[in-house]
Design an enzyme around this catalytic site. Sequence first.
Site, PDB file in Angstrom:
ATOM      1  N   GLY B 326      -4.777   2.588 -18.028  1.00  0.00           N
ATOM      2  CA  GLY B 326      -4.086   2.990 -16.810  1.00  0.00           C
ATOM      3  C   GLY B 326      -5.079   3.221 -15.681  1.00  0.00           C
ATOM      4  O   GLY B 326      -6.141   2.588 -15.614  1.00  0.00           O
ATOM      5  N   SER B 327      -4.754   4.172 -14.848  1.00  0.00           N
ATOM      6  CA  SER B 327      -5.544   4.381 -13.627  1.00  0.00           C
ATOM      7  C   SER B 327      -6.950   4.872 -13.896  1.00  0.00           C
ATOM      8  O   SER B 327      -7.793   4.840 -12.999  1.00  0.00           O
ATOM      9  CB  SER B 327      -4.830   5.360 -12.704  1.00  0.00           C
ATOM     10  OG  SER B 327      -3.563   4.844 -12.373  1.00  0.00           O
TER      11      SER B 327
END
EC number: 3.5.2.6
Lengths: 379, 639
Positions: B326-327
């Site tokens: 993810g981020s």
Amino acid sequence: MSYLEYTVKSVPSGWRKVLYLNWPLVLLLSAVACVGFLMLYSVAGGTFQPWAEPQMRRYVLGLAAMFMVAMVPIWFWRNMALLAYLGTFALLIFVEFFGSVGMGAQRWIDLGFIRLQPSELMKIAMIMLLAAYYDWLPLRKTSHPFWVLVPVLIILAPTAFVLIQPDLGTALLLVMAGGLLMFVAGVHWAYFATVIAAGVGGIYTVFLSRGTEWQLLKDYQFRRIDTFLDPSSDPLGAGYHITQAKIAMGSGGWTGKGFMQGTQSRLNFLPEKHTDFIFNTLAEEFGFIGGVSLLILYVLVLLFCIFSALQNRDRFSSLLTLGIGLTFFLFFAVNMSMVMGLAPVVGVPLPLVSYGGSAMLVLMVAFGLVQSAHIHRPR
Amino acid sequence: MRRIPRETAESSRRITRRGLILGGAQLGFAGALALRMRQLQVDQADEFRLLAEENRINIRLIPPARGRIFDREGRVIAENAPAYRITMVREDADNVEEVIARLSQLIELDEGELNRALAEMDRSPPFLPITIADRVSWEAVSRVAVNAPALPGVSPEVGLSRIYPSKELFAHVAGYVGPVSDRDLAAYEDPPPLLRIPRFQIGKVGIEAKYEQQLRGEAGAKRVEVNAVGRVMREIDRREGEAGNDLQLTIDASLQEYVQARLGEESASVVVMDLEKGDLLAVASAPSYDPNKFVRGISVADYGELRDNNHRPLASKTVQDAYPPGSTFKVVTALAALEAGVVGPEETVWCPGYLKVGTRQFRCWKRGGHGHLNMEGSLRESCDVYYYDLALKVGIDKIADMARRLGLGTAYDIGMSAVTRGLVPDKDWKRSERGEEWRIGDTVNASIGQGYVLTSPLQLAVMTARVATGRSISPRLVKSLNGVETPSQGGEDLGIKPEHLRQIWKGMYAVSNDRRGTGYGSRVIGDDMRIAGKSGTAQVLNRVVRNEDVDWEERDHALFITFAPADNPSIAVSVVVEHGGGGSSVAGPIARDVALQALYGGAPPVEVYPTKDRDRISAQQERLERERLEREAAQRTRA
């Protein structure tokens, strides 16, 4: 010396007979028995129980019996031969129906102090009767077919009963001892050649019968033969005994592992170590030297019998002494062959050494007869 | 009556001749016997002597004591404890049934085990001791000992068995041992004889399996004399074995305990790494399981429960599971772009809430868009569009290259089982593994840690550590073996420009300390122990839904990476909460709590938490402390 000179005078009488006993033979037998005590003490793990002490007691009993038999003039025993044979034969039939069966197969009658095996007794009774028979039979008739048939029956009748017990070892001993005595008595060569030829044919037939409905030997007897021929074929089963017995002997080496140090016997790898396989314990603990020493003792006993017989000009005495020497020889020869992997395991004890009452007592009585023949020989 | 001998010269001669023949034959046979004796006892003596020795001497192995496992402070993780069992010798118990009936009044006997033992007793020689009750308590042993006269043939015996005193705490790290199975034996071409010792235990999973050789030690041996039926008569001599090597882990047991407790019932994992040498201070995967159950032989019911639990307690999530980062991956993309020189730190990108690439439209998580953002802002607010844009400029190969430099895509052989490589996708990978050409959309997805990118929590911790230090720190789990320190790997400069790293640090600092930062909710008050982090939320479903609206299995994974203290980092932490929802809201607080716990070496003062959280935090600290004391008490009573 002619037989006419054989007079009452020249035969010792009363207590003087004791002096005329063959004492070297007594010493030899005692030496053999002592080897037995030693080994029984050893295989019991260093105690006199359960084997060495009873064996000693029996040996003393046997010695007493030997002396008593020796004191009685040999011609009395000759006259008793037929009676002894028939009596033993009756016992053999009796135990077939009423006797007790023990390990292996021999049937016995429990007399309380001893378990009497008539088949053991028969070995001597048969020799006695055969000796008496050839003493009685005019020499020229020896090889006449009819007069050959009679001793054959004398041999085979008890053998048949012993076989159905079933005790193959004793049966073989009876046949071999009887047959060889007939040979010594002078039966014609041709008969033996025929029997040997027939024997070979017979053995072939026995093997042929295997697995058929008319199988002549029990399965376990066949297996013993198999194992004998190739012990490694079944190293953990039937071949185990003979393999372990050979290991015990071989590992003894020249001088052995020392008294009571035989690992094979002490740790129970050796089967029947106090009876049939006691020789392996001896060979393991005292090595080649110990084994050969015992063999020499045996051979000396045998030589004594042969010399005594050849010196004796009484035909019955001569044949009887040879016959008993022969029986003694067959005992140790078959036993040793068997424990050294030269013959199938048939259950023949080592004479005067293996633990066992009947065999020892019977042998001592037999040597009493030998002594009697020796004392009362024509001079 | 006197008898008259009827002797003739003829008969005498015949007996003499035949007697001599017979006598000769007998002597000949005796000679043959002597020769045979010589053959056996002289010629073949050596061969038979060997066979006799083989017969009588048995070599019995003495199992060595297994090496123990300690934490970095020397606290016990795995050790050996005496295990008692009750055995019975048939020949000594006159009446087996009666003795067992008496025994069953004294101690509890398991019906199944007893029947198995009785069957075994029937099969075995009567002198062999058969185990009729295994793993009995010391109390049962003493009861049997006291009543020994009434229990002929019954005796308690003691052996060593592995024990994990902290139960669930180190299950995934240390693993467990178990009895040798056929499969274990099949793995060897020629299995060491040691493995054939009944009840011998070998490592099955984790450090126990990986360091089996070092932990196992050397078997001792005793030579015993046995008789024909196998009964031991006496011991001839013995050579003691060598205990296995003790092993020290880099784990801090109290931190590990805290982390495990903090994770509670979540399906989550945490890795805490020391930045000096890459020591792993905590490697926690929740929920966990009690490895002692496997040592004993786990029941079908217990195993089924562990296997069917959708939180997967058996999985060692820190190293064997790979999640889309993810981020958190934006750190990689940003560094790659900076190093490639395609973006300056103050260059801004306009985020309208989406980016059109060709005909496809890629959304930012914030529907309305972020407006103008520079790099610090993009990290702080985790703007997706900024990174789409960056990725298109820098290209996947440079991003993948940076990811690998930061430690992703590598399986770290730290001694745990089933360590994953994760996945750092690039053009070559897609061509060879998928047989497809790399598309621009793949780059866009990868830039925010979605698509093909997969990382394990351990890799995320390594990445954080490398970003925080600029050095190629590699994880180390085994601190020392038999007192000899294991060298740490790597540590050399990564060759990333310091000012580029500083840009990232600035952004990550803002995440946890700027009012607009995604991790502001889990900030630390006061200047000493401020943390810098990056949140991540990995989509499980490829559509935009609210996590509250879908089943647990379909919710997003929450991730958070952090290093602390922000100005002079000494530790890196990665947190992954499976299906936890938002990274900042769920994983962030865990990462902060764990980091503070590690930095303070215990519970931090409540003043370092934001005012409004303090009541909640002190309640949480009290609860965890209470639970810890309960565990300690339980452990003491058991010991």
